[in-house]
Design a protein around this motif. Structure first.
Motif, PDB file in Angstrom:
ATOM      1  N   SER A  79       0.852  -1.181   0.000  1.00  0.00           N
ATOM      2  CA  SER A  79       0.000   0.000   0.000  1.00  0.00           C
ATOM      3  C   SER A  79       0.892   1.237   0.000  1.00  0.00           C
ATOM      4  CB  SER A  79      -0.937   0.011   1.206  1.00  0.00           C
ATOM      5  OG  SER A  79      -0.205   0.002   2.406  1.00  0.00           O
ATOM      6  N   GLY A  80       0.393   2.287  -0.649  1.00  0.00           N
ATOM      7  CA  GLY A  80       1.164   3.518  -0.689  1.00  0.00           C
ATOM      8  C   GLY A  80       2.324   3.508  -1.661  1.00  0.00           C
ATOM      9  N   LEU A  81       2.449   2.453  -2.441  1.00  0.00           N
ATOM     10  CA  LEU A  81       3.501   2.400  -3.456  1.00  0.00           C
ATOM     11  C   LEU A  81       2.981   1.597  -4.637  1.00  0.00           C
ATOM     12  CD1 LEU A  81       5.174  -0.614  -3.465  1.00  0.00           C
ATOM     13  CD2 LEU A  81       5.751   0.214  -1.201  1.00  0.00           C
ATOM     14  N   PRO A  82       3.360   2.017  -5.848  1.00  0.00           N
ATOM     15  CA  PRO A  82       2.921   1.284  -7.047  1.00  0.00           C
ATOM     16  C   PRO A  82       3.764   0.038  -7.226  1.00  0.00           C
ATOM     17  CG  PRO A  82       4.284   3.140  -7.665  1.00  0.00           C
ATOM     18  CD  PRO A  82       4.168   3.206  -6.172  1.00  0.00           C
ATOM     19  N   MET A  83       3.245  -1.107  -6.797  1.00  0.00           N
ATOM     20  CA  MET A  83       4.054  -2.311  -6.755  1.00  0.00           C
ATOM     21  C   MET A  83       4.609  -2.683  -8.119  1.00  0.00           C
ATOM     22  SD  MET A  83       3.157  -5.905  -4.843  1.00  0.00           S
ATOM     23  CE  MET A  83       2.726  -6.858  -6.278  1.00  0.00           C
ATOM     24  N   ASP A  84       3.929  -2.287  -9.197  1.00  0.00           N
ATOM     25  CA  ASP A  84       4.434  -2.665 -10.512  1.00  0.00           C
ATOM     26  C   ASP A  84       5.710  -1.905 -10.886  1.00  0.00           C
ATOM     27  OD1 ASP A  84       1.792  -0.970 -12.411  1.00  0.00           O
ATOM     28  OD2 ASP A  84       3.126  -0.299 -10.810  1.00  0.00           O
ATOM     29  N   ASP A  85       6.139  -0.963 -10.068  1.00  0.00           N
ATOM     30  CA  ASP A  85       7.420  -0.282 -10.278  1.00  0.00           C
ATOM     31  C   ASP A  85       8.540  -0.895  -9.452  1.00  0.00           C
ATOM     32  OD1 ASP A  85       6.113   3.124 -10.597  1.00  0.00           O
ATOM     33  OD2 ASP A  85       6.332   1.501 -12.055  1.00  0.00           O
ATOM     34  N   TYR A  86       8.215  -1.968  -8.719  1.00  0.00           N
ATOM     35  CA  TYR A  86       9.166  -2.540  -7.775  1.00  0.00           C
ATOM     36  C   TYR A  86       9.423  -4.009  -8.069  1.00  0.00           C
ATOM     37  CZ  TYR A  86       8.685   1.568  -4.793  1.00  0.00           C
ATOM     38  OH  TYR A  86       8.714   2.840  -4.299  1.00  0.00           O
ATOM     39  N   ALA A  87      10.679  -4.406  -7.965  1.00  0.00           N
ATOM     40  CA  ALA A  87      10.982  -5.823  -7.852  1.00  0.00           C
ATOM     41  C   ALA A  87      10.609  -6.252  -6.436  1.00  0.00           C
ATOM     42  CB  ALA A  87      12.464  -6.083  -8.109  1.00  0.00           C
ATOM     43  N   MET A  88      10.199  -7.497  -6.303  1.00  0.00           N
ATOM     44  CA  MET A  88       9.724  -7.987  -5.014  1.00  0.00           C
ATOM     45  C   MET A  88      10.468  -9.245  -4.617  1.00  0.00           C
ATOM     46  SD  MET A  88       7.334  -5.779  -4.258  1.00  0.00           S
ATOM     47  CE  MET A  88       6.528  -6.594  -2.876  1.00  0.00           C
ATOM     48  N   GLY A  89      10.526  -9.476  -3.318  1.00  0.00           N
ATOM     49  CA  GLY A  89      11.226 -10.666  -2.855  1.00  0.00           C
ATOM     50  C   GLY A  89      10.661 -11.210  -1.566  1.00  0.00           C
ATOM     51  N   TRP A  90      10.935 -12.485  -1.348  1.00  0.00           N
ATOM     52  CA  TRP A  90      10.631 -13.156  -0.080  1.00  0.00           C
ATOM     53  C   TRP A  90      11.965 -13.577   0.551  1.00  0.00           C
ATOM     54  CZ3 TRP A  90       5.998 -13.197   2.188  1.00  0.00           C
ATOM     55  CH2 TRP A  90       4.855 -13.025   1.406  1.00  0.00           C
ATOM     56  N   PHE A  91      12.128 -13.223   1.799  1.00  0.00           N
ATOM     57  CA  PHE A  91      13.285 -13.620   2.580  1.00  0.00           C
ATOM     58  C   PHE A  91      12.798 -14.425   3.781  1.00  0.00           C
ATOM     59  CE2 PHE A  91      16.939 -11.115   0.967  1.00  0.00           C
ATOM     60  CZ  PHE A  91      16.282 -10.401  -0.017  1.00  0.00           C
ATOM     61  N   ARG A  92      13.698 -15.185   4.371  1.00  0.00           N
ATOM     62  CA  ARG A  92      13.334 -15.888   5.598  1.00  0.00           C
ATOM     63  C   ARG A  92      14.498 -15.883   6.573  1.00  0.00           C
ATOM     64  NH1 ARG A  92      12.697 -22.177   3.413  1.00  0.00           N
ATOM     65  NH2 ARG A  92      14.931 -22.644   3.136  1.00  0.00           N
ATOM     66  N   GLN A  93      14.148 -15.961   7.841  1.00  0.00           N
ATOM     67  CA  GLN A  93      15.156 -15.964   8.885  1.00  0.00           C
ATOM     68  C   GLN A  93      14.745 -16.964   9.953  1.00  0.00           C
ATOM     69  OE1 GLN A  93      16.033 -12.150  10.680  1.00  0.00           O
ATOM     70  NE2 GLN A  93      18.035 -12.862  11.345  1.00  0.00           N
ATOM     71  N   ALA A  94      15.566 -17.988  10.118  1.00  0.00           N
ATOM     72  CA  ALA A  94      15.348 -18.979  11.165  1.00  0.00           C
ATOM     73  C   ALA A  94      16.074 -18.521  12.429  1.00  0.00           C
ATOM     74  CB  ALA A  94      15.867 -20.334  10.711  1.00  0.00           C
ATOM     75  N   PRO A  95      15.641 -18.993  13.600  1.00  0.00           N
ATOM     76  CA  PRO A  95      16.289 -18.584  14.853  1.00  0.00           C
ATOM     77  C   PRO A  95      17.786 -18.854  14.834  1.00  0.00           C
ATOM     78  CG  PRO A  95      14.249 -19.741  15.308  1.00  0.00           C
ATOM     79  CD  PRO A  95      14.475 -19.876  13.843  1.00  0.00           C
ATOM     80  N   GLY A  96      18.564 -17.839  15.164  1.00  0.00           N
ATOM     81  CA  GLY A  96      20.000 -17.989  15.222  1.00  0.00           C
ATOM     82  C   GLY A  96      20.704 -17.964  13.889  1.00  0.00           C
ATOM     83  N   LYS A  97      19.952 -17.705  12.824  1.00  0.00           N
ATOM     84  CA  LYS A  97      20.546 -17.691  11.483  1.00  0.00           C
ATOM     85  C   LYS A  97      20.321 -16.346  10.809  1.00  0.00           C
ATOM     86  CE  LYS A  97      20.257 -22.658  10.670  1.00  0.00           C
ATOM     87  NZ  LYS A  97      19.849 -23.728   9.708  1.00  0.00           N
TER      88      LYS A  97
END
Length: 129
Positions: A25-43
């Protein structure tokens, strides 16, 4: 105020599926590359999958190839991550991120979290064995 918000996490048994969503929201997502990141405990936080603004290019980190699928619906300002055949090692907090940079490849986005301007608060995924 621009923001991205994740949803869809939860507890699932090994072999199950989940679909994460990220609404911008508040940004035109079609102007942005998008990503998913993950973080496990201690990593460290690592890039799981990234997608170009045009949907023409995607990247997946090796452990999730063939099991996860990233997609986006720019008309709905929403990013998705379909996760199938989940494993206990997929357990982590999953974050959505948006990048205004124009990098050469989607690997370049996923290889460094500093490429992203906006981050969500994360959604927890827990896979039981």
């Amino acid at each position: 105020q621009a923001q991205v918000v994740e949803s869809g996490g939860g507890l699932v048994q090994a072999g199950g599926s989940l679909r994460l969503s990220c609404t911008a929201s508040g940004l035109p997502m079609d102007d942005y590359a998008m990503g998913w990141f993950r973080q496990a405990p201690g990593k460290e936080r690592v890039g799981v999958s990234c997608i170009s603004w045009s949907v023409a290019s995607t990247y997946y980190v090796d452990p999730v190839k063939g099991r996860f699928t990233i997609s986006r619906d720019n008309a709905k300002n929403t990013l998705y991550l379909q996760m199938n055949k989940l494993k206990p090692e997929d357990t982590a907090m999953y974050y959505c991120a948006a990048s205004s940079l124009n990098l050469r490849t989607t690997y370049d986005y996923c290889s460094g979290s500093s490429s992203f301007d906006y981050w969500g608060q994360g959604t927890q995924v827990t896979v039981s064995s």
